[in-house]
Design an enzyme around this catalytic site. Structure first.
Site, PDB file in Angstrom:
ATOM      1  N   ASN A 227       0.790  -1.229   0.000  1.00 59.60           N
ATOM      2  CA  ASN A 227       0.000   0.000   0.000  1.00 59.60           C
ATOM      3  C   ASN A 227       0.817   1.271   0.000  1.00 59.60           C
ATOM      4  OD1 ASN A 227      -1.992  -2.068   0.698  1.00 59.60           O
ATOM      5  ND2 ASN A 227      -3.318  -0.361   1.230  1.00 59.60           N
ATOM      6  N   TRP A 238     -11.053  -6.064  -0.137  1.00 63.23           N
ATOM      7  CA  TRP A 238     -12.170  -6.426   0.726  1.00 63.23           C
ATOM      8  C   TRP A 238     -13.499  -6.015   0.088  1.00 63.23           C
ATOM      9  CZ3 TRP A 238      -7.431  -4.993   2.559  1.00 63.23           C
ATOM     10  CH2 TRP A 238      -6.817  -5.854   3.465  1.00 63.23           C
ATOM     11  N   CYS A 274      -6.678 -10.567   5.573  1.00 61.74           N
ATOM     12  CA  CYS A 274      -5.855 -10.549   6.791  1.00 61.74           C
ATOM     13  C   CYS A 274      -5.102 -11.846   7.029  1.00 61.74           C
ATOM     14  CB  CYS A 274      -6.704 -10.169   7.992  1.00 61.74           C
ATOM     15  SG  CYS A 274      -7.955 -11.391   8.483  1.00 61.74           S
ATOM     16  N   ASP A 305     -10.751   6.299  14.345  1.00 58.14           N
ATOM     17  CA  ASP A 305     -10.493   7.605  14.957  1.00 58.14           C
ATOM     18  C   ASP A 305      -9.871   7.487  16.339  1.00 58.14           C
ATOM     19  OD1 ASP A 305     -12.723   6.579  16.137  1.00 58.14           O
ATOM     20  OD2 ASP A 305     -14.078   8.173  15.505  1.00 58.14           O
ATOM     21  N   ASN A 307     -10.702   6.493  19.408  1.00 53.88           N
ATOM     22  CA  ASN A 307     -11.367   7.010  20.599  1.00 53.88           C
ATOM     23  C   ASN A 307     -11.941   5.887  21.458  1.00 53.88           C
ATOM     24  OD1 ASN A 307     -13.465   6.169  19.003  1.00 53.88           O
ATOM     25  ND2 ASN A 307     -14.689   8.039  19.256  1.00 53.88           N
ATOM     26  N   SER A 309     -13.870   3.542  20.654  1.00 60.05           N
ATOM     27  CA  SER A 309     -15.276   3.272  20.362  1.00 60.05           C
ATOM     28  C   SER A 309     -15.438   3.003  18.875  1.00 60.05           C
ATOM     29  CB  SER A 309     -16.142   4.470  20.767  1.00 60.05           C
ATOM     30  OG  SER A 309     -17.482   4.285  20.360  1.00 60.05           O
ATOM     31  N   ASP A 326     -15.114   3.557  11.078  1.00 59.92           N
ATOM     32  CA  ASP A 326     -15.041   2.468  12.052  1.00 59.92           C
ATOM     33  C   ASP A 326     -15.684   1.214  11.477  1.00 59.92           C
ATOM     34  OD1 ASP A 326     -13.851   4.167  13.804  1.00 59.92           O
ATOM     35  OD2 ASP A 326     -15.542   4.324  15.186  1.00 59.92           O
ATOM     36  N   HIS A 332     -10.051 -11.096  12.889  1.00 54.63           N
ATOM     37  CA  HIS A 332      -8.879 -10.484  12.281  1.00 54.63           C
ATOM     38  C   HIS A 332      -7.655 -11.270  12.725  1.00 54.63           C
ATOM     39  CE1 HIS A 332      -6.115  -7.751  10.525  1.00 54.63           C
ATOM     40  NE2 HIS A 332      -5.685  -7.254  11.662  1.00 54.63           N
ATOM     41  N   ASP A 355       1.406  -6.615  12.760  1.00 55.80           N
ATOM     42  CA  ASP A 355       0.242  -6.750  11.885  1.00 55.80           C
ATOM     43  C   ASP A 355       0.560  -6.123  10.532  1.00 55.80           C
ATOM     44  OD1 ASP A 355      -2.212  -6.996  10.710  1.00 55.80           O
ATOM     45  OD2 ASP A 355      -3.344  -6.081  12.343  1.00 55.80           O
TER      46      ASP A 355
END
Length: 716
Positions: A227, A238, A274, A305, A307, A309, A326, A332, A355
Site C-alpha cells: 500500500n 475487501w 488478513c 479515529d 477514541n 469506540s 469504524d 482479524h 500486523d
C-alpha cells in the site's frame, strides 16, 4: 618465502547447518545463526610459519563500516571489540580449521567473509565467500531467545500451520503452508528488507539496525502489504470482487505467493486479506529466525479515529449505513513475534503484536507493531509501537446509532464487552486451538479490567476530560442500552447449509409485568467477514403484543433464490431486527445475528497402504448442493505445496461426482493435503493432515473424520 595464500575453503555445510538447525533451507550458501560458533576449513598453498598472522573480515550491507557494526576485523584466537571472534582448531600441513562466532546482536543478512594475512610488513586479503546470518532463538544472549525447545520447534521450524477463522460462536480452521525453508524463500525475504522504504531512505543505517528484531519485524510489517508504493508483497481487496485476479480464499500457503512476487519483478500480488498477510508474514519472520505465531481475534474492532469506540449507523429499518470509517470484523488475524523489549523494559518482554494487514498508517506507512502484548493488557497505550490501535481491537466499545431522515442520531445500543473474544492460536505440537484471550485482557467486568480501561482512556484524553460518556467509564453493564425491559435474540431453526432455505426466529421476551407493543423492522444483507454490506436480501416489518413476562416468536424465512446471487465467498448473511417499543416513546433496541453458511462436504478416501516414492490415488467425492446447475468447476489440490488445477465437468442440481487424484509421496513426514472445489456458484473445502508413511499405514479420511483429526471446528 612465498606469501601465505588460501587456495580453497570448506564451509563444512553438513556439520554447521545441523548444529545451527538450518539444514532444511534450500539454499546454496552457508546459513548460520548469530551468537553461535561455526567451523570452516581453509586450505593454504604452504604450511603456516611463525611470522604469519591471520585475521578475518566480515562485512554486510552496501557501505560496511566498523562504526555502524556492519564490518568487523577480528584476529584469530582473540575476541575483537566488535564481538566477533575466531579460534584455530586442529590443522594439518595443508589445511587449518577455524571456528568463527558472531555477537548475539549482530545484524542479520548476507555477509562477505575475507581473510586478512600479515606476513612481516606485507598485508593482503582474500575474499573467501558469502554466508547468511540469522536470528538465533537457541542462543541465551539473543533478543529472540526462547527457553522451551518445543516452542522453538513450533514457532521457528514448523512449516505447517493452522489459521482460525469464522466467528466467535463458530470457530473454523484452515491450513496454511509457510514453507520458510523452500527454494528461494530466504533470498526473497532478505530482498524484502532491501526494497523497504527504510532501506531506500538510508541503506547503511537500515542494515545497521537489522540486529534488532523489533526493527526487522516493523519493516516486514510494512513490506508484506503493497500500500505504500514500496513493492510490497500483497495488495488487499475487501470488496468481494476478484474477477481479474486471485481470490484470497484460494491461497493455501506463502510459497506460491512469494514466488509469484519474485516472478512478477516484485509487483504486489493480487489479492490478500488478513489471514493471507499474516501467513506470509509468518513465513518471513520464521525464515529470518524470529519465533512467531498467528493470532486470531474474534469480534475485532477497527477504531479508525482511535477514541476506544466503534460507532455503526443504521436507518430506521435496521439497514447498515456507510457513515464513518469504524468497522467491526468477525475476525482479524495478526502475528505475534517473540523477543525482548530493550526500549520499554524487561516487564514488556515476550510476545509482540505485528500486523501487516494495511488498516491504518503508522508514522505515514502502513505498518503496525511491535506492540507488547503485556502493554496491551495493562492499558499502556502510549508505548511504542501502535499499542493504542491493538488495545482498541480487543477492548473498544460498540455503539449503534439510528439516523433519522432529518439527520438526527440516537444511540440505541452500547456493548462494552463484545470485542476481543476467543482470541486464538495454534497449540505447540498439535493442531488444537488455544485460547489466549487472558494474555490480552482481564476478564470482562472484573475490577482489573475496569481499572485498565480507565488507565487507557486517561492516557489518551487526560484524566479531567468530559468527552467520554461517564456511564461507559463507570459501568460495564450493557443491559440498559441494549434491551430496556425487553430481551431479543435470533435463533436458527436448523443449521444453515449453502443452497438450502434459511429459517430463523426472532425471540422476544418481556422482562417486566407491563404489557408492551413492539414494532420490528427486520432486514438481511450479505456481508464480508469485515461486516461490510454487499447487498440487501430482504426487508420485512412485523408487530407483536407482549403481555407481562411473555415470550413471542417471529419467523423469518428466505429461500436460496433470494440470497444465493448476493453471496460472496465469505458466505455470510447479517440479519438485524430494530425493535421499537411503541408505548415507550424513544425506546429502541437492536438485535443482530451473523449467519455463516456451511460449505458443501468433500469426502477424501486414501488407500490403506502408502509407500514413499510410489504413486497412489486419492478418491475425491464432491457434491453440488445447489438447486441449480453449476459450471466452470475446478478442483485445486495442494499437496506438499504443489498446487494442481483440475478442470472437472459441470454438475446438475444436487449431483454428486467423484474423481481420482494421483500423487507420489516423496518423504515420510506430516504434510498438509488440501482439496478445494470451486465453481461459478460456490467453493467447498476439506482440510486434512496425516502422516504419509513409508510403511503400510491405515489412513481413512472422510468429511466427518476431518474435524476429529484437526479440531477444525470448535463450538464456542
Amino acid at each position: 618465502m612465498e606469501a601465505l595464500t588460501p587456495t580453497h575453503i570448506s564451509w563444512q555445510p553438513s556439520a554447521n547447518t545441523s548444529a545451527h538447525r538450518t539444514n532444511r533451507y534450500a539454499h546454496k550458501q552457508l546459513i548460520v545463526r548469530r551468537g553461535q560458533g561455526f567451523t570452516i576449513t581453509l586450505y593454504f598453498n604452504r604450511p603456516q610459519q611463525s611470522g604469519d598472522s591471520l585475521a578475518f573480515i566480515s562485512e554486510t550491507g552496501p557501505s560496511p563500516s566498523e562504526g555502524s557494526r556492519t564490518r568487523a576485523v577480528f584476529n584469530v584466537s582473540s575476541a575483537g571489540a566488535s564481538g566477533w571472534s575466531a579460534s584455530q582448531g586442529p590443522s594439518e600441513s595443508n589445511y587449518t580449521n577455524f571456528t568463527l562466532c558472531s555477537p548475539a546482536n549482530a545484524a542479520i543478512g548476507r555477509y562477505n567473509l575475507s581473510l586478512q594475512i600479515t606476513c612481516g610488513n606485507q598485508v593482503s586479503s582474500r575474499f573467501l565467500g558469502q554466508f547468511v546470518l540469522l536470528f538465533n532463538p537457541w542462543c541465551p544472549d539473543d533478543e529472540v531467545h526462547m527457553a522451551d525447545e518445543g516452542e522453538r520447534q513450533e514457532y521457528t521450524l514448523n512449516e505447517n500451520g493452522i489459521i482460525f477463522v469464522g466467528n466467535a460462536k463458530y470457530i473454523q480452521a484452515r491450513g496454511w503452508y509457510y514453507g520458510q525453508f523452500q527454494d528461494r524463500i530466504l533470498n526473497i525475504c532478505l530482498t524484502m528488507l532491501d526494497l523497504s522504504l527504510y532501506y531506500r531512505q538510508n541503506p547503511a543505517a537500515d542494515v545497521a539496525r537489522r540486529g534488532d528484531p523489533k526493527y526487522v519485524g516493523r519493516v516486514l510489517s510494512s513490506m508484506i502489504n503493497g500500500n505504500d508504493n514500496d513493492n510490497g508483497v500483497l495488495l488487499g481487496n475487501w470488496q468481494g470482487n476478484f474477477t481479474e485476479y486471485e481470490n484470497p480464499s484460494r491461497w493455501e500457503g506463502s510459497v506460491v505467493i512469494l514466488h509469484k512476487w519474485l516472478q512478477d519483478n516484485y509487483r504486489p500480488v493480487q489479492y490478500g486479506q488478513c489471514w493471507v498477510f499474516a501467513g506470509v508474514m509468518c513465513t518471513a519472520l520464521r525464515c529470518l529466525g524470529i519465533p512467531n505465531r498467528l493470532i486470531t481475534n474474534f469480534n475485532s474492532a477497527h477504531d479508525s479515529d482511535r477514541n476506544l469506540s466503534v460507532d455503526k449507523y443504521y436507518d430506521p429499518y435496521g439497514r447498515s449505513l456507510q457513515i464513518g470509517k469504524d468497522s467491526s470484523w468477525d475476525y482479524h488475524v495478526w502475528n505475534e513475534g517473540w523477543f525482548i523489549r530493550t526500549d520499554l523494559g524487561s516487564s514488556y518482554n515476550g510476545w509482540q503484536v505485528l500486523d501487516s494487514t494495511p488498516q491504518e498508517p503508522s508514522k505515514g506507512i502502513f505498518q503496525c507493531g511491535p506492540a507488547s502484548v503485556v502493554a496491551v493488557k495493562q492499558g499502556d497505550v502510549d508505548l511504542s509501537y501502535d499499542t493504542l490501535f491493538v488495545f482498541s481491537e480487543v477492548n473498544a466499545d460498540s455503539n449503534r446509532w439510528i439516523v433519522y431522515g432529518d439527520g438526527t442520531k440516537k444511540r440505541v445500543y452500547c456493548d462494552t464487552e463484545v470485542f476481543g473474544r476467543s482470541i486464538s492460536t495454534k497449540a505447540v505440537g498439535s493442531n488444537a486451538r488455544v485460547d489466549v484471550t487472558n494474555n490480552y485482557k482481564y476478564p470482562e467486568g472484573s475490577p482489573e479490567e475496569r481499572q485498565v480501561y480507565r488507565k487507557a482512556w486517561n492516557k489518551i484524553f487526560g484524566s479531567n476530560t468530559t468527552e467520554r460518556r461517564p456511564e461507559v467509564l463507570n459501568e460495564r453493564s450493557t443491559d440498559a442500552a441494549r434491551n430496556p425491559g425487553i430481551a431479543g435474540r435470533f435463533k436458527l431453526v436448523e443449521p444453515p447449509v449453502l443452497g438450502h432455505d434459511i429459517s430463523l426466529i426472532l425471540i422476544l421476551n418481556n422482562l417486566s409485568s407491563e404489557h408492551k407493543s413492539v414494532k420490528v423492522n427486520m432486514s438481511a444483507s450479505s456481508i464480508l467477514y469485515t461486516r461490510r454490506t454487499v447487498a440487501e436480501i430482504l426487508q420485512e416489518t412485523a408487530s407483536v403484543e407482549l403481555g407481562a413476562n411473555a415470550e413471542k416468536h417471529i419467523l423469518l424465512k428466505f429461500p436460496y433464490s433470494r440470497y444465493g446471487k448476493h453471496l460472496t465467498d465469505d458466505k455470510r448473511i447479517l440479519v438485524t431486527g430494530l425493535c421499537e417499543v411503541m408505548n415507550m416513546p424513544g425506546v429502541k433496541f437492536l438485535v443482530e445475528k451473523t449467519i455463516m453458511l456451511e460449505n458443501p462436504k468433500i469426502i477424501i478416501k486414501v488407500p490403506s497402504q502408502i509407500v514413499v516414492n510410489r504413486a497412489v490415488n486419492l478418491e475425491i467425492w464432491y457434491t453440488n448442493p445447489l438447486p441449480e446447475p453449476v459450471e466452470n468447476c475446478v478442483l485445486l489440490a495442494t499437496l506438499m505445496n504443489q498446487q494442481v488445477k483440475i478442470n472437472v465437468a459441470g454438475l446438475a442440481p444436487k449431483e454428486q461426482s467423484m474423481i481420482y487424484y494421483e500423487f507420489t509421496p516423496r518423504q515420510t513426514a506430516i504434510k498438509r493435503k488440501e482439496i478445494i472445489y470451486s465453481s461459478n456458484k460456490k467453493t467447498g473445502k476439506s482440510i486434512s493432515t496425516k502422516a504419509v508413511a513409508a510403511t503400510p499405514a491405515r489412513v481413512s479420511l472422510t468429511a466427518t473424520s476431518i474435524p476429529e483429526i484437526l479440531s477444525v471446528v470448535s463450538g464456542i
